[in-house]
Design a protein around this motif. Sequence first.
Motif, PDB file in Angstrom:
ATOM      1  N   UNK A   1     -32.834 -31.080   4.830  1.00 42.09           N
ATOM      2  CA  UNK A   1     -32.780 -31.981   5.969  1.00 42.09           C
ATOM      3  C   UNK A   1     -32.270 -33.378   5.693  1.00 42.09           C
ATOM      4  N   UNK A   2     -31.843 -33.663   4.479  1.00 38.88           N
ATOM      5  CA  UNK A   2     -31.410 -35.019   4.120  1.00 38.88           C
ATOM      6  C   UNK A   2     -29.895 -35.220   4.142  1.00 38.88           C
ATOM      7  N   UNK A   3     -29.132 -34.131   4.111  1.00 43.01           N
ATOM      8  CA  UNK A   3     -27.672 -34.251   4.110  1.00 43.01           C
ATOM      9  C   UNK A   3     -27.135 -34.125   5.537  1.00 43.01           C
ATOM     10  N   UNK A   4     -26.146 -34.939   5.916  1.00 43.18           N
ATOM     11  CA  UNK A   4     -25.682 -34.969   7.300  1.00 43.18           C
ATOM     12  C   UNK A   4     -24.691 -33.866   7.681  1.00 43.18           C
ATOM     13  N   UNK A   5     -23.963 -33.335   6.729  1.00 45.25           N
ATOM     14  CA  UNK A   5     -22.950 -32.329   7.048  1.00 45.25           C
ATOM     15  C   UNK A   5     -23.507 -30.916   6.981  1.00 45.25           C
ATOM     16  N   UNK A   6     -22.588 -29.944   7.090  1.00 41.63           N
ATOM     17  CA  UNK A   6     -22.989 -28.535   6.992  1.00 41.63           C
ATOM     18  C   UNK A   6     -23.388 -28.235   5.552  1.00 41.63           C
ATOM     19  N   UNK A   7     -24.515 -27.555   5.397  1.00 40.57           N
ATOM     20  CA  UNK A   7     -25.078 -27.319   4.074  1.00 40.57           C
ATOM     21  C   UNK A   7     -25.366 -25.841   3.842  1.00 40.57           C
ATOM     22  N   UNK A   8     -25.589 -25.529   2.573  1.00 41.93           N
ATOM     23  CA  UNK A   8     -26.216 -24.267   2.209  1.00 41.93           C
ATOM     24  C   UNK A   8     -27.533 -24.628   1.529  1.00 41.93           C
ATOM     25  N   UNK A   9     -28.502 -23.725   1.619  1.00 44.26           N
ATOM     26  CA  UNK A   9     -29.857 -24.003   1.135  1.00 44.26           C
ATOM     27  C   UNK A   9     -30.281 -23.004   0.078  1.00 44.26           C
ATOM     28  N   UNK A  10     -31.205 -23.439  -0.758  1.00 42.02           N
ATOM     29  CA  UNK A  10     -31.794 -22.552  -1.760  1.00 42.02           C
ATOM     30  C   UNK A  10     -33.286 -22.860  -1.845  1.00 42.02           C
ATOM     31  N   UNK A  11     -34.083 -21.835  -1.637  1.00 43.87           N
ATOM     32  CA  UNK A  11     -35.532 -21.959  -1.731  1.00 43.87           C
ATOM     33  C   UNK A  11     -35.949 -21.731  -3.177  1.00 43.87           C
ATOM     34  N   UNK A  12     -37.021 -22.386  -3.591  1.00 39.94           N
ATOM     35  CA  UNK A  12     -37.568 -22.155  -4.929  1.00 39.94           C
ATOM     36  C   UNK A  12     -39.060 -22.409  -4.902  1.00 39.94           C
ATOM     37  N   UNK A  13     -39.745 -21.888  -5.897  1.00 39.97           N
ATOM     38  CA  UNK A  13     -41.199 -21.986  -5.953  1.00 39.97           C
ATOM     39  C   UNK A  13     -41.627 -23.219  -6.734  1.00 39.97           C
ATOM     40  N   UNK A  14     -42.659 -23.842  -6.198  1.00 43.52           N
ATOM     41  CA  UNK A  14     -43.321 -24.946  -6.884  1.00 43.52           C
ATOM     42  C   UNK A  14     -44.652 -24.422  -7.402  1.00 43.52           C
ATOM     43  N   UNK A  15     -45.360 -25.257  -8.149  1.00 43.99           N
ATOM     44  CA  UNK A  15     -46.669 -24.845  -8.651  1.00 43.99           C
ATOM     45  C   UNK A  15     -47.574 -24.418  -7.495  1.00 43.99           C
ATOM     46  N   UNK A  16     -47.531 -25.180  -6.394  1.00 42.86           N
ATOM     47  CA  UNK A  16     -48.318 -24.846  -5.215  1.00 42.86           C
ATOM     48  C   UNK A  16     -47.386 -24.818  -4.015  1.00 42.86           C
ATOM     49  N   UNK A  17     -46.829 -23.650  -3.700  1.00 42.71           N
ATOM     50  CA  UNK A  17     -45.982 -23.533  -2.527  1.00 42.71           C
ATOM     51  C   UNK A  17     -44.522 -23.375  -2.874  1.00 42.71           C
ATOM     52  N   UNK A  18     -43.681 -23.744  -1.906  1.00 45.66           N
ATOM     53  CA  UNK A  18     -42.241 -23.586  -2.063  1.00 45.66           C
ATOM     54  C   UNK A  18     -41.532 -24.839  -1.566  1.00 45.66           C
ATOM     55  N   UNK A  19     -40.285 -24.990  -1.963  1.00 46.18           N
ATOM     56  CA  UNK A  19     -39.455 -26.107  -1.511  1.00 46.18           C
ATOM     57  C   UNK A  19     -38.040 -25.585  -1.309  1.00 46.18           C
ATOM     58  N   UNK A  20     -37.211 -26.413  -0.698  1.00 46.43           N
ATOM     59  CA  UNK A  20     -35.828 -26.047  -0.428  1.00 46.43           C
ATOM     60  C   UNK A  20     -34.942 -27.229  -0.781  1.00 46.43           C
ATOM     61  N   UNK A  21     -33.840 -26.940  -1.484  1.00 46.27           N
ATOM     62  CA  UNK A  21     -32.818 -27.952  -1.733  1.00 46.27           C
ATOM     63  C   UNK A  21     -31.524 -27.492  -1.080  1.00 46.27           C
ATOM     64  N   UNK A  22     -30.662 -28.477  -0.799  1.00 44.14           N
ATOM     65  CA  UNK A  22     -29.408 -28.192  -0.117  1.00 44.14           C
ATOM     66  C   UNK A  22     -28.261 -28.942  -0.773  1.00 44.14           C
ATOM     67  N   UNK A  23     -27.064 -28.446  -0.473  1.00 41.99           N
ATOM     68  CA  UNK A  23     -25.832 -29.067  -0.935  1.00 41.99           C
ATOM     69  C   UNK A  23     -24.821 -28.915   0.201  1.00 41.99           C
ATOM     70  N   UNK A  24     -23.939 -29.891   0.367  1.00 47.27           N
ATOM     71  CA  UNK A  24     -22.890 -29.739   1.381  1.00 47.27           C
ATOM     72  C   UNK A  24     -22.025 -28.537   1.031  1.00 47.27           C
ATOM     73  N   UNK A  25     -21.685 -27.759   2.036  1.00 42.75           N
ATOM     74  CA  UNK A  25     -20.925 -26.524   1.785  1.00 42.75           C
ATOM     75  C   UNK A  25     -19.510 -26.786   1.275  1.00 42.75           C
ATOM     76  N   UNK A  26     -19.016 -28.015   1.434  1.00 40.49           N
ATOM     77  CA  UNK A  26     -17.677 -28.346   0.935  1.00 40.49           C
ATOM     78  C   UNK A  26     -17.714 -29.266  -0.294  1.00 40.49           C
ATOM     79  N   UNK A  27     -18.882 -29.398  -0.927  1.00 37.88           N
ATOM     80  CA  UNK A  27     -19.038 -30.338  -2.042  1.00 37.88           C
ATOM     81  C   UNK A  27     -18.355 -29.879  -3.321  1.00 37.88           C
ATOM     82  N   UNK A  28     -18.272 -28.580  -3.500  1.00 33.31           N
ATOM     83  CA  UNK A  28     -17.697 -28.018  -4.718  1.00 33.31           C
ATOM     84  C   UNK A  28     -16.714 -26.932  -4.326  1.00 33.31           C
ATOM     85  N   UNK A  29     -15.552 -26.976  -4.937  1.00 33.00           N
ATOM     86  CA  UNK A  29     -14.521 -25.969  -4.665  1.00 33.00           C
ATOM     87  C   UNK A  29     -14.637 -24.842  -5.695  1.00 33.00           C
ATOM     88  N   UNK A  30     -14.255 -23.622  -5.305  1.00 32.96           N
ATOM     89  CA  UNK A  30     -14.294 -22.511  -6.263  1.00 32.96           C
ATOM     90  C   UNK A  30     -13.536 -22.853  -7.540  1.00 32.96           C
TER      91      UNK A  30
END
Length: 176
Positions: free
Chosen positions: A82-111
């Motif tokens: 929720x912190x990036x303004x453009x179109x993003x992709x997300x990745x969920x991961x586990x924390x010690x207690x619960x889960x979190x999600x990080x994101x990156x702009x979908x155009x930030x890195x080229x193949x």
Amino acid sequence: MKQVQDYIRTIVDFPHEGIMFRDVTTLFADPRGFRMAIDQVLHPYAGIDIDKVAGLEARGFIIGGAIAHQLSVGFVPVRKKGKLPGRTISQEYKLEYGEAIVEIHEDAIKPGEKVLLVDDLLATGGTAEAGIKLIERLGGEVVSTAFIIDLPDLGGRRRLEALGKEVLALCSFEGG
């Protein structure tokens, strides 16, 4: 002569009782310590083909921005959901207690782009693994991961190396 770990303070019982928090803000605040840390992270990558530096929120932005500047490459933030303004992709991961999600702009890195992933501290490796997955989903290649501090007892290095990733850490502290 001072070493990087000499600039890092330990705060007992933060953010919870029993935690020994390794605070890099004292390293960042000291011009010699900060330059030493950035130079030591940069040294192994001299002559390595790197297109982007990706930094994990939030202290990874400070380190990553300085490293990207020195390498004359772009910087990519890996942020909390929720912190990036453009179109993003997300990745969920586990924390010690619960889960979190990080994101990156979908155009930030080229193949095919080669990316160095950085953060201040490697603990369990969950956030770093999520960052790696995001970069790879965009077609980027994580050439290495770099951290100021490794907490080896928490297994993050083993986790990232099991993914086939190189791990650089400038210093380590025993315990969590």
